[in-house]
Design a protein around this motif. Structure first.
Motif, mmCIF file in Angstrom:
data_model
loop_
_atom_site.group_PDB
_atom_site.id
_atom_site.type_symbol
_atom_site.label_atom_id
_atom_site.label_comp_id
_atom_site.label_asym_id
_atom_site.label_seq_id
_atom_site.Cartn_x
_atom_site.Cartn_y
_atom_site.Cartn_z
ATOM 1 N N THR A 169 0.866 -1.165 0.000
ATOM 2 C CA THR A 169 0.000 0.000 0.000
ATOM 3 C C THR A 169 0.907 1.222 0.000
ATOM 4 O O THR A 169 1.918 1.240 0.711
ATOM 5 C CB THR A 169 -0.971 0.036 1.205
ATOM 6 N N VAL A 170 0.603 2.200 -0.827
ATOM 7 C CA VAL A 170 1.450 3.387 -0.939
ATOM 8 C C VAL A 170 0.753 4.596 -0.338
ATOM 9 O O VAL A 170 -0.476 4.703 -0.353
ATOM 10 C CB VAL A 170 1.843 3.688 -2.404
ATOM 11 N N ASP A 171 1.570 5.498 0.184
ATOM 12 C CA ASP A 171 1.040 6.699 0.819
ATOM 13 C C ASP A 171 1.893 7.891 0.420
ATOM 14 O O ASP A 171 3.103 7.904 0.669
ATOM 15 C CB ASP A 171 1.068 6.525 2.346
ATOM 16 N N THR A 190 -7.321 3.028 1.729
ATOM 17 C CA THR A 190 -7.455 3.065 3.185
ATOM 18 C C THR A 190 -7.262 4.492 3.691
ATOM 19 O O THR A 190 -6.287 5.156 3.344
ATOM 20 C CB THR A 190 -6.414 2.151 3.864
ATOM 21 N N ILE A 191 -8.199 4.941 4.501
ATOM 22 C CA ILE A 191 -8.081 6.245 5.147
ATOM 23 C C ILE A 191 -7.237 6.080 6.398
ATOM 24 O O ILE A 191 -7.640 5.418 7.352
ATOM 25 C CB ILE A 191 -9.464 6.804 5.528
ATOM 26 N N ASP A 192 -6.044 6.656 6.394
ATOM 27 C CA ASP A 192 -5.170 6.563 7.557
ATOM 28 C C ASP A 192 -5.775 7.307 8.747
ATOM 29 O O ASP A 192 -6.489 8.298 8.579
ATOM 30 C CB ASP A 192 -3.801 7.171 7.253
ATOM 31 N N MET A 193 -5.438 6.818 9.942
ATOM 32 C CA MET A 193 -5.868 7.504 11.151
ATOM 33 C C MET A 193 -4.728 8.372 11.661
ATOM 34 O O MET A 193 -3.565 7.960 11.638
ATOM 35 C CB MET A 193 -6.286 6.500 12.227
ATOM 36 N N GLU A 194 -5.085 9.563 12.116
ATOM 37 C CA GLU A 194 -4.082 10.480 12.640
ATOM 38 C C GLU A 194 -4.291 10.642 14.141
ATOM 39 O O GLU A 194 -4.689 9.693 14.800
ATOM 40 C CB GLU A 194 -4.149 11.781 11.848
ATOM 41 N N ASP A 195 -4.002 11.791 14.719
ATOM 42 C CA ASP A 195 -4.108 11.903 16.163
ATOM 43 C C ASP A 195 -5.564 11.922 16.622
ATOM 44 O O ASP A 195 -6.489 12.059 15.824
ATOM 45 C CB ASP A 195 -3.340 13.122 16.679
ATOM 46 N N VAL A 229 -13.223 1.221 0.188
ATOM 47 C CA VAL A 229 -12.616 2.105 1.176
ATOM 48 C C VAL A 229 -12.622 1.463 2.558
ATOM 49 O O VAL A 229 -13.568 0.797 2.959
ATOM 50 C CB VAL A 229 -13.344 3.478 1.222
ATOM 51 N N GLY A 230 -11.511 1.657 3.277
ATOM 52 C CA GLY A 230 -11.389 1.173 4.651
ATOM 53 C C GLY A 230 -10.745 2.251 5.495
ATOM 54 O O GLY A 230 -10.425 3.333 5.007
ATOM 55 N N THR A 231 -10.542 1.946 6.770
ATOM 56 C CA THR A 231 -9.867 2.919 7.625
ATOM 57 C C THR A 231 -9.068 2.195 8.707
ATOM 58 O O THR A 231 -8.860 0.983 8.634
ATOM 59 C CB THR A 231 -10.860 3.941 8.220
ATOM 60 N N VAL A 232 -8.635 2.949 9.707
ATOM 61 C CA VAL A 232 -7.703 2.440 10.710
ATOM 62 C C VAL A 232 -8.249 2.668 12.113
ATOM 63 O O VAL A 232 -8.836 3.708 12.403
ATOM 64 C CB VAL A 232 -6.329 3.150 10.576
ATOM 65 N N ILE A 233 -8.018 1.681 12.986
ATOM 66 C CA ILE A 233 -8.354 1.810 14.405
ATOM 67 C C ILE A 233 -7.067 1.620 15.207
ATOM 68 O O ILE A 233 -6.305 0.683 14.968
ATOM 69 C CB ILE A 233 -9.403 0.761 14.831
ATOM 70 N N GLN A 234 -6.859 2.510 16.190
ATOM 71 C CA GLN A 234 -5.628 2.503 16.986
ATOM 72 C C GLN A 234 -5.900 1.988 18.397
ATOM 73 O O GLN A 234 -6.757 2.526 19.099
ATOM 74 C CB GLN A 234 -5.054 3.922 17.055
ATOM 75 N N SER A 294 -3.060 4.420 0.490
ATOM 76 C CA SER A 294 -3.442 4.955 1.794
ATOM 77 C C SER A 294 -3.410 6.479 1.720
ATOM 78 O O SER A 294 -2.531 7.052 1.078
ATOM 79 C CB SER A 294 -2.477 4.470 2.884
ATOM 80 N N VAL A 295 -4.365 7.125 2.382
ATOM 81 C CA VAL A 295 -4.429 8.591 2.336
ATOM 82 C C VAL A 295 -4.704 9.156 3.726
ATOM 83 O O VAL A 295 -5.417 8.541 4.525
ATOM 84 C CB VAL A 295 -5.521 9.093 1.366
ATOM 85 N N LYS A 296 -4.144 10.316 4.008
ATOM 86 C CA LYS A 296 -4.394 11.021 5.256
ATOM 87 C C LYS A 296 -5.376 12.153 4.994
ATOM 88 O O LYS A 296 -5.218 12.915 4.040
ATOM 89 C CB LYS A 296 -3.094 11.571 5.839
ATOM 90 N N MET A 297 -6.365 12.277 5.861
ATOM 91 C CA MET A 297 -7.375 13.304 5.670
ATOM 92 C C MET A 297 -6.814 14.717 5.787
ATOM 93 O O MET A 297 -7.277 15.631 5.115
ATOM 94 C CB MET A 297 -8.513 13.112 6.673
ATOM 95 N N THR A 298 -5.798 14.901 6.621
ATOM 96 C CA THR A 298 -5.213 16.242 6.727
ATOM 97 C C THR A 298 -4.527 16.659 5.432
ATOM 98 O O THR A 298 -4.515 17.840 5.083
ATOM 99 C CB THR A 298 -4.201 16.321 7.884
#
Length: 305
Positions: free
Chosen positions: A58-60, A130-135, A156-161, A96-100
């Protein structure tokens, strides 16, 4: 000492001034050991080699501190171009992508617009995003965007920390969407009011989330370099006869490369997270913060041809 080292690098990761300076430095200080290149074109040979070894990717496109609409649009266009290149080059890769990076700190509706453009293009080529999770401060907004997009897109998917207290409840809420989730420990500096401070608690919660998400019948990406987590996942899938096409392991580019190959040889799906771009500084600092061993790894790489 480990806690001091972690806080030191996490604090550095938030510096917009140092991030700006790092773009001028180029891929220095060993960053090339864990970042695929400053452009996607430079990362392509790396991805092809990983694919040849049986590894998925997966690339970001790295991007933080995005504060203008113009830059968010540019990041969106870069992601779409990357999706097209993945198809053109025949790469076994997701995105993978970051919303910010797409403008979350500017306007939520702008992000939704950008994500729909990316997902529409990715769907043409059967590419998962995949939508990356940030802070934690951006967690709810990110999950709200994911749920909104999931109603329209299935790629589309996302991340849980696991270091966040809220994650178990988030898993309950998301379950109705049958989500494809990447489960991670988390790599941001958080307050003890919202996150576990003790590593043993973070690890315990990650095991709980892995078990719960797998038994819910949802696709589970276990993103960890920790042998304990890898072995725990193997144990759960054996005990509950969970098919191998319901989960995968994920690790970062440049970290535990032999273990990645070993998992492939054992018949498991193994995906490598390959970041690229000149905005590498924040990502690199968080990698150094995760484990003291990463610092030694990078320092060794700096002086080794």
């Amino acid at each position: 000492m480990e806690a001091v080292s972690k806080n030191f690098f996490l604090t550095l990761s938030k510096s917009a001034v140092l991030n700006k300076a790092a773009k001028r430095w180029g891929m220095g200080f060993g960053a090339s050991k864990v970042v695929g290149g400053q452009t996607f074109e430079k990362a392509i040979p790396i991805i092809k080699k990983l694919n040849e070894q049986g590894l998925c990717v997966t690339v970001d496109h790295l991007g933080e501190f995005v504060t203008s609409k113009e830059e968010a649009i540019s990041r969106t266009e870069e992601c779409i171009t990357t999706v097209q290149a993945i198809s053109r080059e025949g790469l076994n890769s997701q995105v993978s992508v970051k919303m910010t990076s797409l403008g979350l700190d500017i306007d939520k509706e702008l992000v939704v617009k950008h994500m729909k453009q990316i997902l529409t293009e990715a769907k043409k080529y059967n590419i998962f995003v995949t939508i990356d999770m940030e802070d934690e401060s951006r967690c709810q907004a990110t999950l709200d965007i994911f749920k909104q997009l999931k109603a329209e897109f299935d790629n589309v998917g996302t991340v849980i920390q696991s270091y966040l207290f809220r994650s178990d409840q988030d898993l309950n809420i998301l379950n109705e969407f049958n989500p494809n989730l990447r489960l991670v420990k988390g790599a941001y500096k958080e307050s003890p009011e919202v996150a576990f401070m003790d590593k043993s608690d973070v690890d315990k919660n990650l095991k709980h989330l892995i078990n719960k998400h797998l038994l819910n019948g949802n696709y589970t990406a276990v993103a960890s370099h920790d042998d304990e987590m890898i072995n725990y996942t193997k144990q759960v899938v054996r005990e509950h006869d969970i098919p191998k096409d319901q989960f995968e392991f994920q690790m970062l580019y440049g970290m535990r490369s032999q273990t990645q190959l070993d998992l492939v040889n054992e018949g498991y799906k193994m995906r490598v997270y390959v970041p690229y771009g000149d905005d590498w500084y924040g990502y690199f600092m968080r990698r150094l913060a995760e484990r003291p061993a990463n610092v030694a790894f990078v320092l060794k790489g700096m002086f080794k041809r």
